[in-house]
Design a protein around this motif. Structure first.
Motif, short mmCIF file in Angstrom:
data_model
loop_
_atom_site.label_atom_id
_atom_site.label_comp_id
_atom_site.label_asym_id
_atom_site.label_seq_id
_atom_site.Cartn_x
_atom_site.Cartn_y
_atom_site.Cartn_z
N ALA A 32 48.38 31.87 33.27
CA ALA A 32 47.02 32.40 33.21
C ALA A 32 46.03 31.48 33.91
N TYR A 33 46.19 30.19 33.68
CA TYR A 33 45.26 29.20 34.25
C TYR A 33 45.34 29.18 35.77
N TYR A 34 46.54 29.13 36.31
CA TYR A 34 46.69 29.02 37.76
C TYR A 34 46.36 30.33 38.46
N SER A 35 46.63 31.45 37.81
CA SER A 35 46.34 32.74 38.45
C SER A 35 44.86 32.87 38.76
N ARG A 36 44.02 32.35 37.86
CA ARG A 36 42.58 32.42 38.10
C ARG A 36 42.18 31.52 39.27
N LEU A 37 42.80 30.35 39.37
CA LEU A 37 42.51 29.45 40.48
C LEU A 37 43.00 30.02 41.81
N VAL A 38 44.12 30.74 41.76
CA VAL A 38 44.63 31.40 42.97
C VAL A 38 43.65 32.47 43.43
N GLU A 39 43.17 33.26 42.49
CA GLU A 39 42.19 34.30 42.83
C GLU A 39 40.96 33.69 43.49
N GLN A 40 40.47 32.61 42.94
CA GLN A 40 39.28 31.95 43.50
C GLN A 40 39.55 31.40 44.90
N SER A 41 40.74 30.85 45.09
CA SER A 41 41.09 30.31 46.42
C SER A 41 41.17 31.42 47.46
N LEU A 42 41.75 32.54 47.09
CA LEU A 42 41.89 33.66 48.03
C LEU A 42 40.54 34.29 48.35
N LEU A 43 39.61 34.23 47.41
CA LEU A 43 38.29 34.77 47.66
C LEU A 43 37.53 33.97 48.72
N GLU A 44 37.95 32.74 48.94
CA GLU A 44 37.31 31.90 49.95
C GLU A 44 37.81 32.19 51.36
N GLY B 269 47.71 35.97 40.42
CA GLY B 269 46.41 35.70 41.01
C GLY B 269 46.18 36.53 42.27
N THR B 270 47.25 36.76 43.03
CA THR B 270 47.14 37.58 44.24
C THR B 270 46.81 39.03 43.89
N VAL B 271 47.46 39.54 42.84
CA VAL B 271 47.18 40.91 42.39
C VAL B 271 45.74 41.01 41.89
N LEU C 136 41.00 45.20 49.26
CA LEU C 136 41.84 46.16 49.98
C LEU C 136 42.51 47.18 49.06
N TYR C 137 43.01 46.74 47.91
CA TYR C 137 43.72 47.64 46.99
C TYR C 137 42.96 47.73 45.67
N GLU C 138 41.69 48.01 45.74
CA GLU C 138 40.83 48.05 44.55
C GLU C 138 41.42 48.98 43.49
N ASN C 139 41.53 48.45 42.26
CA ASN C 139 42.05 49.23 41.14
C ASN C 139 41.34 48.75 39.88
N LYS C 140 40.33 49.47 39.46
CA LYS C 140 39.50 49.04 38.35
C LYS C 140 40.29 48.91 37.04
N THR C 141 41.18 49.86 36.79
CA THR C 141 41.94 49.85 35.53
C THR C 141 42.87 48.64 35.46
N LEU C 142 43.66 48.45 36.51
CA LEU C 142 44.59 47.33 36.54
C LEU C 142 43.84 46.01 36.52
N SER C 143 42.74 45.95 37.25
CA SER C 143 41.93 44.73 37.28
C SER C 143 41.39 44.40 35.90
N LEU C 144 40.91 45.41 35.18
CA LEU C 144 40.37 45.20 33.84
C LEU C 144 41.45 44.70 32.88
N VAL C 145 42.63 45.31 32.95
CA VAL C 145 43.72 44.93 32.05
C VAL C 145 44.18 43.50 32.31
N LEU C 146 44.44 43.19 33.59
CA LEU C 146 44.94 41.86 33.93
C LEU C 146 43.89 40.78 33.66
#
Length: 220
Positions: free
Chosen positions: A105-117, A38-40, A49-59
């Motif tokens: 997979a489930y928690y990684s998405r929740l982590v991403e949302q929490s970090l966006l806050e 989720g952090t990645v 900070l470390y924008e990576n469209k390819t890696l972001s799309l794959v993950l």
């Protein structure tokens, strides 16, 4: 119902133990692998900070596929992988494999949302103080988002309990399997009610503990 509780108390305790094993392993997988994933996902997003469209799309694609896959079909599809990983496709440990994959997979998405806050000013402040990558994550991001991370893990754990009820398909056991075998298949409605009440109690305990801990960690 009281007679049923006495009659099946040994089986119920065993079922509760199996549920704890499956959910415990999945929570461990969520923290150990879902948290960094989720952090990645967060850092690779557009504008981060470390924008990576390819890696972001794959993950993102992998996470979305796993989360949208019907769980029962996922359990069946992963049988060869489960057998390779734990040596068998039947039993509580085998049931924990697909549950752990969904948990990641489930928690990684929740982590991403929490970090966006977390306010971007926090990251800017950390960088201005010369924080390393590890320091930025552990001393700033996770600290600021700790309440949301705990709430996300709490919600995930409750979902994992729900998912665990179908693990009787691969002999995983658990409270859900107990309800089907000793309640539904034997036409003992009171046993099913007994199992449902146990599940509700487990969920309430986890929700209370998670909410309390999140409230204590929230310093805003």
């Amino acid at each position: 119902m009281f007679e049923s509780m006495l009659k099946y108390q040994d089986q119920m305790w065993q079922a509760i133990g199996e549920t704890f094993v499956m959910v415990g392993i999945s929570i461990g997988a969520a923290v150990l692998l879902g948290l960094p994933l989720g952090t990645v996902l967060y850092f690779c997003r557009k504008g981060q900070l470390y924008e990576n469209k390819t890696l972001s799309l794959v993950l993102n694609s992998i996470v979305n596929v796993v989360r949208s896959f019907p769980f029962l079909l996922l359990v069946v599809a992963l049988i060869p992988f489960t057998r390779f990983l734990v040596g068998t496709a039947i039993g509580t440990m085998a049931a924990a494999v697909p549950l752990s994959i969904v948990a990641i997979a489930y928690y990684s998405r929740l982590v991403e949302q929490s970090l966006l806050e977390v306010p971007k000013g926090t990251i800017e402040a950390a960088l201005s103080m010369g924080a390393s990558k590890a320091g930025l994550v552990f001393k700033f991001l996770y600290v600021e988002a700790r309440s949301g991370l705990v709430l996300g893990l709490t919600a995930s754990a409750i979902s994992f309990i729900s998912f665990s009820t179908v693990m009787g398909v691969v002999g995983g056991g658990g409270v859900g399997d107990f309800a089907i075998r000793y309640g539904y298949q034997r036409f003992e409605t009171e046993v099913m009610v007994y199992a449902i009440l146990v599940m509700i109690l487990l969920v309430q305990i986890i929700q209370f503990a998670g909410s309390t801990l999140a409230r204590l960690l929230d310093k805003r």
